[in-house]
Design an enzyme around this catalytic site. Structure first.
Site, PDB file in Angstrom:
ATOM      1  N   HIS A 107       0.916  -1.146  -0.049  1.00  0.00           N
ATOM      2  CA  HIS A 107       0.034   0.046   0.024  1.00  0.00           C
ATOM      3  C   HIS A 107       0.846   1.332   0.074  1.00  0.00           C
ATOM      4  O   HIS A 107       1.059   1.899   0.907  1.00  0.00           O
ATOM      5  CB  HIS A 107      -0.822  -0.160   1.102  1.00  0.00           C
ATOM      6  CG  HIS A 107      -2.064   0.956   1.241  1.00  0.00           C
ATOM      7  ND1 HIS A 107      -3.343   1.088   1.774  1.00  0.00           N
ATOM      8  CD2 HIS A 107      -2.114   2.172   0.818  1.00  0.00           C
ATOM      9  CE1 HIS A 107      -4.176   1.815   1.542  1.00  0.00           C
ATOM     10  NE2 HIS A 107      -3.135   2.804   0.909  1.00  0.00           N
ATOM     11  N   GLU A 301      -8.446  17.040   9.964  1.00  0.00           N
ATOM     12  CA  GLU A 301      -8.056  16.583   8.460  1.00  0.00           C
ATOM     13  C   GLU A 301      -9.226  17.165   7.620  1.00  0.00           C
ATOM     14  O   GLU A 301     -10.344  17.354   7.826  1.00  0.00           O
ATOM     15  CB  GLU A 301      -8.255  14.972   8.206  1.00  0.00           C
ATOM     16  CG  GLU A 301      -7.965  14.425   6.906  1.00  0.00           C
ATOM     17  CD  GLU A 301      -8.209  13.013   6.588  1.00  0.00           C
ATOM     18  OE1 GLU A 301      -7.242  12.387   6.235  1.00  0.00           O
ATOM     19  OE2 GLU A 301      -9.192  12.557   7.078  1.00  0.00           O
ATOM     20  N   GLU A 447      -5.574  16.719   0.389  1.00  0.00           N
ATOM     21  CA  GLU A 447      -5.825  16.241   1.977  1.00  0.00           C
ATOM     22  C   GLU A 447      -4.685  17.003   2.795  1.00  0.00           C
ATOM     23  O   GLU A 447      -3.392  16.880   2.185  1.00  0.00           O
ATOM     24  CB  GLU A 447      -5.619  14.907   1.942  1.00  0.00           C
ATOM     25  CG  GLU A 447      -6.687  13.993   1.013  1.00  0.00           C
ATOM     26  CD  GLU A 447      -6.784  12.495   1.235  1.00  0.00           C
ATOM     27  OE1 GLU A 447      -5.775  12.177   2.011  1.00  0.00           O
ATOM     28  OE2 GLU A 447      -7.580  11.718   0.844  1.00  0.00           O
ATOM     29  N   ARG A 449      -3.328  17.473   6.735  1.00  0.00           N
ATOM     30  CA  ARG A 449      -3.377  17.100   7.985  1.00  0.00           C
ATOM     31  C   ARG A 449      -2.122  17.702   8.892  1.00  0.00           C
ATOM     32  O   ARG A 449      -1.527  18.498   8.074  1.00  0.00           O
ATOM     33  CB  ARG A 449      -3.088  15.395   8.055  1.00  0.00           C
ATOM     34  CG  ARG A 449      -4.135  14.457   7.449  1.00  0.00           C
ATOM     35  CD  ARG A 449      -3.590  13.382   7.303  1.00  0.00           C
ATOM     36  NE  ARG A 449      -4.534  12.556   6.404  1.00  0.00           N
ATOM     37  CZ  ARG A 449      -4.140  12.186   5.360  1.00  0.00           C
ATOM     38  NH1 ARG A 449      -3.471  12.721   4.532  1.00  0.00           N
ATOM     39  NH2 ARG A 449      -5.276  11.348   4.369  1.00  0.00           N
TER      40      ARG A 449
END
Length: 581
Positions: A107, A301, A447, A449
């Site tokens: 992954h 997030e 995204e 964070r």
């Protein structure tokens, strides 16, 4: 989603015969990415792998990274039963001129495991850790520590800890990551201290690598003239290079510091415009900024779909008891509309890939936002509460598979909003400019964070060293830099102009946050080093910018240690040889 996959794989309609449509099924279906071990004829194995350890059974296996951009078919592989068998396999590889690549769940995006173009007859042996190197045992209870095989998944590890009242502050969203893979690339979640919050014993706001107390790796032993197992403790200098080794070593077992588990509440919303959430400090656009939520809860997030104005905001907060409006969750993956690609999104992705309809990126972005906003309501997942694992893990292999770039900008907590405002303004301006010329390089999300850094004291281990190559390693001379802003941009693989667009973003980050008031480091597992046509290809970034972001002394210490522990390059590949020099 399954209906669409069945149609694409089983019907006789013209669209299903199109190679791009087949690719759509490949992207959307985890089953199509599953790797099956193919038993080898013993005679063939004996001929191609002479003197292979008798206790270990080799088999043929393909390699696919997360999105299928890096593939290799028919490589030799094995799944050792224990660390002793791993050593036997590594020594066989050394003696026969092979390299060993450890594989967990694959992954990831970058060529740290297998490089593109690796042929089936290459002398590369995959060591699968996930089938058998999965032991778990509580090492101590006060302070708490857990011994874990590196093939264990994060979901299995966190479940084991939860059953014993233990947990971590933050973790990556995919539960299928193996612990070894996560530690190799300093995997992280999203968490900094909320205003007034104090770190709990056994916890860190940094990466998972910062929780390691000791690790056992396969390393060269000059005295015995062979590779052996050796345990490194956190106060040993060599351990610092192995805490985030990028695949340039093979760690078989670790002992992690852990602490008391927390119940977390996760509130999602899609009603705050990006112009407000990502506003420049002092702009007067409103008080609902990323930084304000960070102060309030510490765990934030944002998932911003391309060509939309309302990001999906998630805010986690520590909540010992269930708030009245929260739904109790007893298992992870509580966003089924995200884990299983809805029909509307699947059809749009299929059209984009099969017809080359890249101009539909704005339609896809808005469809994804609509699905998320509606899904949060219909699945009662806008306000959930439970043990930390159940809100931290939310990405399954069945989610839409996209390619991603990734960077960490190290800065002070007070500058977080500034960094986000500058980056999102640049991103928005460039995306609009591309679209105005008929180019749509992004059809996924941005995204964002924020985490703390890898403070070695968080491990509660005397004399602990910080991981040398973690993106969250504190920067010498800048004690005020206590926060990392993580920035990722996602798009479907093969999207025209994506690499050129990512290169512009990368050059902006490296140029703007060059060590003056902030510093950019790459996210090892994602895409970086962009030319106009490919990632991991800009030699200036690979050979100069990346090492400079750590400092020459730190970089050379890491490279020197990894070379000394593996002088024969058994754990190398062509890309790592270019990077770690």
């Amino acid at each position: 989603m399954t209906d669409h996959l069945a149609r694409s794989e089983g019907s006789d309609t013209p669209e299903d015969d199109d190679s791009a449509w087949t690719r759509r099924g490949f992207l959307l279906g985890a089953a199509s990415l599953a790797l099956v071990a193919i038993a080898a004829d013993p005679a063939v194995a004996a001929a191609e792998l002479p003197d292979f350890p008798a206790a270990v059974t080799p088999y043929r296996s393909g390699y696919r990274n997360w999105v299928g951009e890096i593939t290799a078919d028919g490589l030799w592989a094995c799944a050792p039963a224990d660390p002793g068998q791993v050593v036997a396999v590594v020594n066989w590889a050394w003696l026969h001129g092979w390299t060993v690549r450890a594989r967990g769940s694959a992954h990831g995006w970058s060529p740290l495991t297998i490089t593109a173009g690796t042929e089936s007859d290459a002398p590369v042996l995959i060591v699968d850790t996930a089938p058998r190197l999965t032991g778990l045992a509580l090492e101590s209870s006060g302070p708490a520590a857990v011994r874990a095989g590196t093939g264990v998944t994060l979901e299995a590890l966190l479940t084991y800890l939860e059953q014993r009242g233990l947990g971590v502050t933050a973790a990556p969203a995919p539960g299928d990551l193996t612990l070894g893979g996560a530690l190799a690339v300093d995997a992280h979640g999203t968490a900094v201290p909320a205003t007034g919050e104090t770190r709990l014993p056994g916890h860190t706001y940094g990466s998972l690598s910062n929780l390691v107390l000791s690790l056992t790796a396969v390393v060269w032993d000059e005295g015995s003239g062979a590779y052996v197992l050796r345990t490194f403790h956190r106060d040993e200098a060599d351990c610092a290079a192995l805490l985030t080794h990028l695949g340039r070593s093979l760690v078989v077992e670790v002992v992690l510091r852990v602490g008391a588990n927390s119940n977390l509440r996760c509130v999602s919303r899609t009603d705050i415009p990006a112009a407000e959430l990502f506003a420049a400090p002092g702009s007067g656009s409103g008080g609902r900024t990323f930084a304000s939520f960070l102060d309030e809860a510490g765990r934030v997030e944002t998932i911003w779909f391309a060509f939309t104005e309302f990001p999906w905001l998630k805010v986690w907060s520590v909540a010992p008891t269930r708030p009245l409006t929260s739904r109790r969750v007893t298992s992870p993956y509580n966003y089924p509309f995200s884990d299983n690609v809805p029909t509307l999104v699947a059809d749009l992705v299929g059209r984009i890939l099969s017809d080359g309809a890249w101009y539909l990126a704005p339609v896809l972005g808005n469809a994804q936002l609509d699905v998320a906003a509606l899904g949060l309501v219909t699945t009662l997942s806008a306000d959930i509460w439970g043990p930390s694992k159940n809100t931290l893990l939310y990405v399954r292999p069945t989610t839409l598979r996209v390619t991603a770039n990734g960077y960490a900008v190290l800065t002070s907590r007070a500058q977080v909003q500034r960094v986000i405002a500058e980056f999102t303004a640049f991103y928005r301006e460039r995306l609009a400019a591309y679209a105005a010329s008929g180019r749509f390089p992004v059809n996924g999300t941005v995204e964002i964070r924020a985490t703390g850094l890898d403070r070695p004291g968080d491990s509660d281990s005397a004399g602990a060293h910080a991981p040398l190559l973690s993106a969250l390693r504190p920067v010498d001379g800048h004690p005020e830099w206590d926060t990392a802003v993580w920035l990722d941009v996602l798009t479907l693989p093969g999207t025209p102009y994506a690499e050129a667009f990512f290169r512009e973003l990368e050059q902006f980050l490296l140029g703007t946050y060059d060590g003056g008031h902030a510093l950019t480091r790459v996210e090892w597992s994602k895409g970086w080093g962009y030319t106009d046509s490919a990632g991991w290809s800009d030699e200036e970034v690979i050979g100069t910018a990346v090492p400079a972001s750590y400092g020459d002394a730190v970089w050379q210490e890491a490279v020197g240690t990894l070379d000394r522990l593996d002088p024969h390059g058994v754990f190398g590949n062509a890309f790592l040889d270019r990077l770690l020099r």
